[in-house]
Design a protein around this motif. Sequence first.
Motif, PDB file in Angstrom:
ATOM      1  N   ASP A   1       3.522   0.989  -7.879  1.00 31.79           N
ATOM      2  CA  ASP A   1       4.575   1.364  -6.933  1.00 31.79           C
ATOM      3  C   ASP A   1       4.356   2.758  -6.355  1.00 31.79           C
ATOM      4  OD1 ASP A   1       5.372   3.074  -8.984  1.00 31.79           O
ATOM      5  OD2 ASP A   1       7.199   1.971  -9.459  1.00 31.79           O
ATOM      6  N   HIS A   2       3.368   3.504  -6.889  1.00 37.30           N
ATOM      7  CA  HIS A   2       3.012   4.808  -6.329  1.00 37.30           C
ATOM      8  C   HIS A   2       1.854   4.723  -5.324  1.00 37.30           C
ATOM      9  CE1 HIS A   2       5.565   6.345  -9.486  1.00 37.30           C
ATOM     10  NE2 HIS A   2       5.288   7.592  -9.198  1.00 37.30           N
ATOM     11  N   VAL A   3       1.274   3.549  -5.158  1.00 34.22           N
ATOM     12  CA  VAL A   3       0.124   3.393  -4.263  1.00 34.22           C
ATOM     13  C   VAL A   3       0.589   3.411  -2.815  1.00 34.22           C
ATOM     14  CG1 VAL A   3      -1.673   1.790  -3.493  1.00 34.22           C
ATOM     15  CG2 VAL A   3      -1.297   2.179  -5.935  1.00 34.22           C
ATOM     16  N   VAL A   4      -0.058   4.232  -1.985  1.00 33.92           N
ATOM     17  CA  VAL A   4       0.287   4.375  -0.569  1.00 33.92           C
ATOM     18  C   VAL A   4      -0.565   3.459   0.289  1.00 33.92           C
ATOM     19  CG1 VAL A   4       0.336   5.952   1.405  1.00 33.92           C
ATOM     20  CG2 VAL A   4       1.088   6.745  -0.848  1.00 33.92           C
ATOM     21  N   GLY A   5      -1.889   3.523   0.138  1.00 28.57           N
ATOM     22  CA  GLY A   5      -2.729   2.689   0.974  1.00 28.57           C
ATOM     23  C   GLY A   5      -4.209   2.947   0.759  1.00 28.57           C
ATOM     24  N   LYS A   6      -5.005   2.367   1.631  1.00 30.40           N
ATOM     25  CA  LYS A   6      -6.463   2.406   1.524  1.00 30.40           C
ATOM     26  C   LYS A   6      -7.059   3.160   2.722  1.00 30.40           C
ATOM     27  CE  LYS A   6     -10.487  -0.679   1.314  1.00 30.40           C
ATOM     28  NZ  LYS A   6     -10.933  -2.086   1.182  1.00 30.40           N
ATOM     29  N   PRO A   7      -7.788   4.258   2.478  1.00 29.62           N
ATOM     30  CA  PRO A   7      -8.472   4.943   3.590  1.00 29.62           C
ATOM     31  C   PRO A   7      -9.554   4.035   4.179  1.00 29.62           C
ATOM     32  CG  PRO A   7      -8.410   6.313   1.598  1.00 29.62           C
ATOM     33  CD  PRO A   7      -8.020   4.927   1.194  1.00 29.62           C
ATOM     34  N   VAL A   8      -9.538   3.870   5.487  1.00 32.26           N
ATOM     35  CA  VAL A   8     -10.490   2.948   6.104  1.00 32.26           C
ATOM     36  C   VAL A   8     -11.371   3.606   7.166  1.00 32.26           C
ATOM     37  CG1 VAL A   8      -9.116   0.885   5.650  1.00 32.26           C
ATOM     38  CG2 VAL A   8      -8.703   2.198   7.742  1.00 32.26           C
ATOM     39  N   PHE A   9     -10.920   4.743   7.733  1.00 33.74           N
ATOM     40  CA  PHE A   9     -11.630   5.254   8.903  1.00 33.74           C
ATOM     41  C   PHE A   9     -11.501   6.769   8.987  1.00 33.74           C
ATOM     42  CE2 PHE A   9     -12.308   5.493  13.614  1.00 33.74           C
ATOM     43  CZ  PHE A   9     -13.503   4.790  13.657  1.00 33.74           C
ATOM     44  N   ILE A  10     -12.613   7.440   9.267  1.00 37.49           N
ATOM     45  CA  ILE A  10     -12.617   8.879   9.532  1.00 37.49           C
ATOM     46  C   ILE A  10     -12.710   9.055  11.041  1.00 37.49           C
ATOM     47  CG2 ILE A  10     -13.824  11.069   9.167  1.00 37.49           C
ATOM     48  CD1 ILE A  10     -15.070   9.795   6.637  1.00 37.49           C
ATOM     49  N   TRP A  11     -11.621   9.544  11.645  1.00 32.19           N
ATOM     50  CA  TRP A  11     -11.621   9.657  13.104  1.00 32.19           C
ATOM     51  C   TRP A  11     -12.021  11.047  13.588  1.00 32.19           C
ATOM     52  CZ3 TRP A  11      -8.027  12.853  15.664  1.00 32.19           C
ATOM     53  CH2 TRP A  11      -6.976  13.337  14.880  1.00 32.19           C
ATOM     54  N   MET A  12     -12.002  12.019  12.670  1.00 37.04           N
ATOM     55  CA  MET A  12     -12.409  13.373  13.045  1.00 37.04           C
ATOM     56  C   MET A  12     -12.758  14.135  11.771  1.00 37.04           C
ATOM     57  SD  MET A  12     -10.383  16.136  15.456  1.00 37.04           S
ATOM     58  CE  MET A  12      -8.991  16.332  14.350  1.00 37.04           C
TER      59      MET A  12
ATOM     60  N   ILE B   1     -11.595   3.851  -2.962  1.00 38.35           N
ATOM     61  CA  ILE B   1     -10.858   5.094  -2.746  1.00 38.35           C
ATOM     62  C   ILE B   1      -9.437   4.733  -2.331  1.00 38.35           C
ATOM     63  CG2 ILE B   1     -10.717   7.183  -1.350  1.00 38.35           C
ATOM     64  CD1 ILE B   1     -13.752   7.170  -1.168  1.00 38.35           C
ATOM     65  N   VAL B   2      -8.462   5.369  -2.960  1.00 37.59           N
ATOM     66  CA  VAL B   2      -7.055   5.000  -2.778  1.00 37.59           C
ATOM     67  C   VAL B   2      -6.226   6.261  -2.534  1.00 37.59           C
ATOM     68  CG1 VAL B   2      -5.043   3.894  -3.855  1.00 37.59           C
ATOM     69  CG2 VAL B   2      -7.352   3.007  -4.305  1.00 37.59           C
ATOM     70  N   VAL B   3      -5.249   6.160  -1.632  1.00 38.22           N
ATOM     71  CA  VAL B   3      -4.247   7.206  -1.454  1.00 38.22           C
ATOM     72  C   VAL B   3      -2.993   6.791  -2.213  1.00 38.22           C
ATOM     73  CG1 VAL B   3      -2.759   8.405   0.198  1.00 38.22           C
ATOM     74  CG2 VAL B   3      -5.145   7.963   0.765  1.00 38.22           C
ATOM     75  N   PHE B   4      -2.427   7.729  -2.969  1.00 41.95           N
ATOM     76  CA  PHE B   4      -1.273   7.401  -3.810  1.00 41.95           C
ATOM     77  C   PHE B   4      -0.405   8.643  -3.982  1.00 41.95           C
ATOM     78  CE2 PHE B   4      -4.773   8.866  -6.362  1.00 41.95           C
ATOM     79  CZ  PHE B   4      -4.211   9.730  -7.292  1.00 41.95           C
ATOM     80  N   ASN B   5       0.798   8.432  -4.457  1.00 47.48           N
ATOM     81  CA  ASN B   5       1.699   9.533  -4.791  1.00 47.48           C
ATOM     82  C   ASN B   5       1.410  10.004  -6.202  1.00 47.48           C
ATOM     83  OD1 ASN B   5       3.854   7.500  -3.066  1.00 47.48           O
ATOM     84  ND2 ASN B   5       3.543   9.589  -2.356  1.00 47.48           N
ATOM     85  N   GLN B   6       1.197  11.309  -6.368  1.00 47.17           N
ATOM     86  CA  GLN B   6       0.906  11.871  -7.685  1.00 47.17           C
ATOM     87  C   GLN B   6       2.080  11.584  -8.628  1.00 47.17           C
ATOM     88  OE1 GLN B   6       1.159  13.690 -10.419  1.00 47.17           O
ATOM     89  NE2 GLN B   6       0.102  15.635 -10.272  1.00 47.17           N
ATOM     90  N   PRO B   7       1.873  10.751  -9.649  1.00 50.03           N
ATOM     91  CA  PRO B   7       3.012  10.272 -10.452  1.00 50.03           C
ATOM     92  C   PRO B   7       3.741  11.347 -11.240  1.00 50.03           C
ATOM     93  CG  PRO B   7       0.925   9.582 -11.411  1.00 50.03           C
ATOM     94  CD  PRO B   7       0.600  10.146 -10.075  1.00 50.03           C
ATOM     95  N   ALA B   8       3.042  12.408 -11.626  1.00 47.35           N
ATOM     96  CA  ALA B   8       3.670  13.453 -12.443  1.00 47.35           C
ATOM     97  C   ALA B   8       4.014  14.686 -11.623  1.00 47.35           C
ATOM     98  CB  ALA B   8       2.756  13.837 -13.603  1.00 47.35           C
ATOM     99  N   ASP B   9       4.163  14.525 -10.308  1.00 42.64           N
ATOM    100  CA  ASP B   9       4.430  15.665  -9.433  1.00 42.64           C
ATOM    101  C   ASP B   9       5.837  16.207  -9.664  1.00 42.64           C
ATOM    102  OD1 ASP B   9       4.567  17.533  -7.450  1.00 42.64           O
ATOM    103  OD2 ASP B   9       4.701  16.083  -5.798  1.00 42.64           O
ATOM    104  N   THR B  10       5.930  17.421 -10.156  1.00 39.50           N
ATOM    105  CA  THR B  10       7.217  18.099 -10.318  1.00 39.50           C
ATOM    106  C   THR B  10       7.178  19.474  -9.657  1.00 39.50           C
ATOM    107  OG1 THR B  10       6.521  19.011 -12.458  1.00 39.50           O
ATOM    108  CG2 THR B  10       7.728  16.924 -12.491  1.00 39.50           C
ATOM    109  N   LEU B  11       6.298  19.623  -8.670  1.00 44.58           N
ATOM    110  CA  LEU B  11       6.122  20.911  -8.006  1.00 44.58           C
ATOM    111  C   LEU B  11       6.797  20.912  -6.647  1.00 44.58           C
ATOM    112  CD1 LEU B  11       2.304  21.438  -8.678  1.00 44.58           C
ATOM    113  CD2 LEU B  11       4.203  22.353 -10.004  1.00 44.58           C
TER     114      LEU B  11
END
Length: 527
Positions: A465-476, A232-242
């Motif tokens: 270059d659009h990749v933000v990071g890796k979700p590792v922990f659910i704290w709430m 599972i990866v967090v990233f910036n939506q590459p085609a975001d024009t909204l």
Amino acid sequence: MTWTQWFIFILIIQVIHGLGTWKLYIKAGRQAWEAFIPVYNGIVLMKIINRPWWWIILLFLPIVNLIMLPVVWVETARSFGKNTTLDTVLAVITLGFYNYYLNYVADVNYIENRSLHPNTSGGDWISSILFAIVAATIVHTYFMQPFTIPSSSLEKSLLVGDFLFVSKFHYGARVPMTTVGAPMVHDTIPGLNKKSYLFNDHFEERKTSWKNKLQLPYLRFPGFEKIDRNEIVVFNQPADTLKDMNVFKPDRNYYKPIDKKTNLVKRCVGVAGDSLEVRNGYVYINGKKNELPDRAHLQFSYLVQPKTNQFNPKFIKDRYDITDGFGIMNSQNTYYFSAISDEALSKFKNHPNVASITPNKQEKGVRDSDIFPHDPNYNWNVDFFGPLYIPEEGKTIAINLEVLPLYKRVITEYEGNTLQVKGNQILINGEVTDTYTFKQNYYWMMGDNRHNSIDARRWGFVPFDHVVGKPVFIWMSWDGIKNPRWERFFTTVSGSGKATSYLIPFLVLLFGWMGFNKWRQRKKVSK
């Protein structure tokens, strides 16, 4: 700006700094030339204002430096006896050029052993808040970022209302490309509903606006692992024009810098170099059916015909764990269920009010115009898609008019080339070519909720270059406002088997540490 342009800009700043402070350096017992040497002049200045040398690092960190520069301007003035409120205001509103007045006009003396503590409680509060913001911004930008799950595209693995910590250092922290913006917020200032960064988002002016010249080129620190298939990866939506992701028909297209595009979280089902195909809703990688981790649960949409009564949403959710929306879609009382997992389906089909359940899947060869690559020659839809090759850095492919729709956006938007088609010829950067070599890795991000997820099937590849990071922990985790999911507090995102909550051990350690500190303080007092 390019790195060369930024280097020249920084050199100019060093000259401006030297011209405005060299006499002050002399009054502080230093040499005039020390005010002009890049980086070294900053280290010397930290000694002059009695601050640690590592502050100079903070002056070069994007966003953080917007806070630190005014602090240094004020501290410089105070080191030469200018510590009134007016001096502070002048140092800030003149963007540091108040130093020129101190350097050439004012009769000032260096205060070597001045007190570093603010004279008022208000000043103490301001200093504490500033450095708390600096510390939090560094952690948020380079180490760990909080993230909230907004949609059900990864339902069963990640739920709407999960609060995550996303690691920036697993894949390597990305240096912010947007240099002027509010700290610790994404694209909008909360409450004000205003853009949080300085950038001209009109598509036609993206290359000419002076605001956009302030962007840094892409740079990422080394990570200690690569993106693996099915992570599972967090990233910036590459085609975001909204302007707003909740308004899918904006008044115009908005051209956003990469790091300010909308953050999304999906599962990476295909990595660079893979050949991907979707058959009947299932992903196949390099000809083999993709096997998801045991915590993942695919969901598909279904048409359900009841026998008599209507379905109770709360009962359906509690009894069968069907959490996505459903409703009547025609006069025959046929229900459309947007997402049901295989586990839920096996139970739900035995419901006494269910007459029939029909998978709501599209037919092979029927084109959906909303599906990538948005070309009439590709009859693809959400259930039957591909095959296509996911670009890998350094790999060369044959380019012709047939495959060009698949990689046109990669070549132009993501990798910055010009592209023209003249007859049967393809010109890249003005030269006729029949091959193309990719400059970075790309990934294919999809939701487990296959019929209720806006993912790569809509907009294509995700560049690294659009990749933000890796979700590792659910704290709430909250199901609505009043319903905490205690079993999901302090659980890991990945791993095998049912997730284990570490909330109780955390609370035991927290209260144990608090008790130990109180005992230690009492012991000191008794001595």
